[in-house]
Design a protein around this motif. Structure first.
Motif, PDB file in Angstrom:
ATOM      1  N   CYS A  82       0.930  -1.068   0.011  1.00 49.88           N
ATOM      2  CA  CYS A  82       0.158   0.151  -0.056  1.00 49.88           C
ATOM      3  C   CYS A  82       0.793   1.285  -0.028  1.00 49.88           C
ATOM      4  O   CYS A  82       2.035   1.336   0.628  1.00 49.88           O
ATOM      5  N   HIS A 125      -0.028   4.057   1.409  1.00 55.40           N
ATOM      6  CA  HIS A 125      -0.188   4.664   2.730  1.00 55.40           C
ATOM      7  C   HIS A 125       0.880   4.356   3.757  1.00 55.40           C
ATOM      8  O   HIS A 125       1.581   4.920   4.348  1.00 55.40           O
ATOM      9  N   GLU A 126       0.788   3.027   4.007  1.00 50.41           N
ATOM     10  CA  GLU A 126       1.752   2.547   5.014  1.00 50.41           C
ATOM     11  C   GLU A 126       2.256   1.045   4.346  1.00 50.41           C
ATOM     12  O   GLU A 126       1.760   0.582   3.225  1.00 50.41           O
ATOM     13  N   VAL A 172       2.000  -2.163   4.329  1.00 46.96           N
ATOM     14  CA  VAL A 172       1.112  -3.195   4.498  1.00 46.96           C
ATOM     15  C   VAL A 172       0.875  -3.777   3.052  1.00 46.96           C
ATOM     16  O   VAL A 172       0.510  -3.072   2.013  1.00 46.96           O
ATOM     17  N   CYS A 176      -7.252  -1.995   0.866  1.00 44.96           N
ATOM     18  CA  CYS A 176      -6.120  -2.395   1.702  1.00 44.96           C
ATOM     19  C   CYS A 176      -6.798  -2.878   3.197  1.00 44.96           C
ATOM     20  O   CYS A 176      -7.802  -2.362   3.788  1.00 44.96           O
ATOM     21  N   LYS A 184      -5.500  -2.486   6.293  1.00 44.78           N
ATOM     22  CA  LYS A 184      -5.114  -1.959   7.447  1.00 44.78           C
ATOM     23  C   LYS A 184      -6.226  -0.710   7.883  1.00 44.78           C
ATOM     24  O   LYS A 184      -6.791  -0.529   8.698  1.00 44.78           O
ATOM     25  N   HIS A 185      -6.185   0.374   6.449  1.00 42.62           N
ATOM     26  CA  HIS A 185      -6.860   1.380   7.122  1.00 42.62           C
ATOM     27  C   HIS A 185      -8.567   1.436   5.893  1.00 42.62           C
ATOM     28  O   HIS A 185      -9.072   2.458   5.635  1.00 42.62           O
ATOM     29  N   ASN A 186      -8.293   0.511   5.199  1.00 46.57           N
ATOM     30  CA  ASN A 186      -9.508   0.295   4.087  1.00 46.57           C
ATOM     31  C   ASN A 186      -9.384   1.152   3.111  1.00 46.57           C
ATOM     32  O   ASN A 186     -10.283   1.635   2.362  1.00 46.57           O
ATOM     33  N   GLY A 187      -8.210   1.837   2.640  1.00 45.02           N
ATOM     34  CA  GLY A 187      -7.980   2.659   1.799  1.00 45.02           C
ATOM     35  C   GLY A 187      -8.281   1.656   0.257  1.00 45.02           C
ATOM     36  O   GLY A 187      -8.090   0.350   0.373  1.00 45.02           O
ATOM     37  N   PRO A 209      -7.516   6.811   3.444  1.00 43.34           N
ATOM     38  CA  PRO A 209      -6.323   7.523   3.248  1.00 43.34           C
ATOM     39  C   PRO A 209      -5.217   7.138   2.433  1.00 43.34           C
ATOM     40  O   PRO A 209      -4.052   7.766   2.358  1.00 43.34           O
TER      41      PRO A 209
HETATM   42  S1  FES Z   1      -1.951   1.221   5.069  1.00 45.29           S
HETATM   43 FE1  FES Z   1      -3.264   0.893   3.346  1.00 45.29          FE
HETATM   44  S2  FES Z   1      -4.575   2.512   3.730  1.00 45.29           S
HETATM   45 FE2  FES Z   1      -3.284   2.556   5.289  1.00 45.29          FE
END
Ligand code: FES
Length: 105
Positions: free
Chosen positions: A46, A48-49, A51, A65, A67-70, A83
């Motif tokens: 991802c 974002h982070e 993951v 994703c 982790k944060h559903n991006g 995010p």
């Molecule tokens: S790690 Fe993928 S949306 Fe935060």
């Protein structure tokens, strides 16, 4: 298969509307099979982070994703839901003789 194409797996090893992880050297990819039986590849992590998207959920042409559903459109790499804002890099995919190949530059 010409130079630069790397074998990922047999076509049947990815379920329809699913994703697998594929590591090659320093590169980690997510390789998708769509609900329309087409294959795609993006960077595995991802934007974002860090993951891995192979643990995420495939819905139509979207990967969510874990982790944060991006969300991203895995056919283009475009970020679709925060995010996650930055696009994923995509890679060419070809099917030949029942196998999935990706081109990693
Ligand atoms: S790690 Fe993928 S949306 Fe935060």
């Amino acid at each position: 298969m010409s130079q630069g194409w790397i074998e990922v797996c047999e076509v049947g090893e990815i379920d329809e509307e699913d994703v697998i992880r594929f590591d090659h050297g320093a590169v980690s990819l997510a390789v998708y099979r769509s609900d329309k039986d087409k294959y795609y590849a993006t960077d595995g992590f991802c934007t974002h982070e860090r993951v891995h998207l192979s643990d995420g959920l495939v819905m139509g042409s979207v990967i969510e994703c874990p982790k944060h559903n991006g969300r991203f459109d895995y056919t283009t790499g475009a970020a679709k839901k925060t995010p996650a804002c930055e696009a994923l890099k995509t890679y060419p995919v070809q099917i030949e003789a029942g196998k999935v190949y990706v081109q990693i530059d």
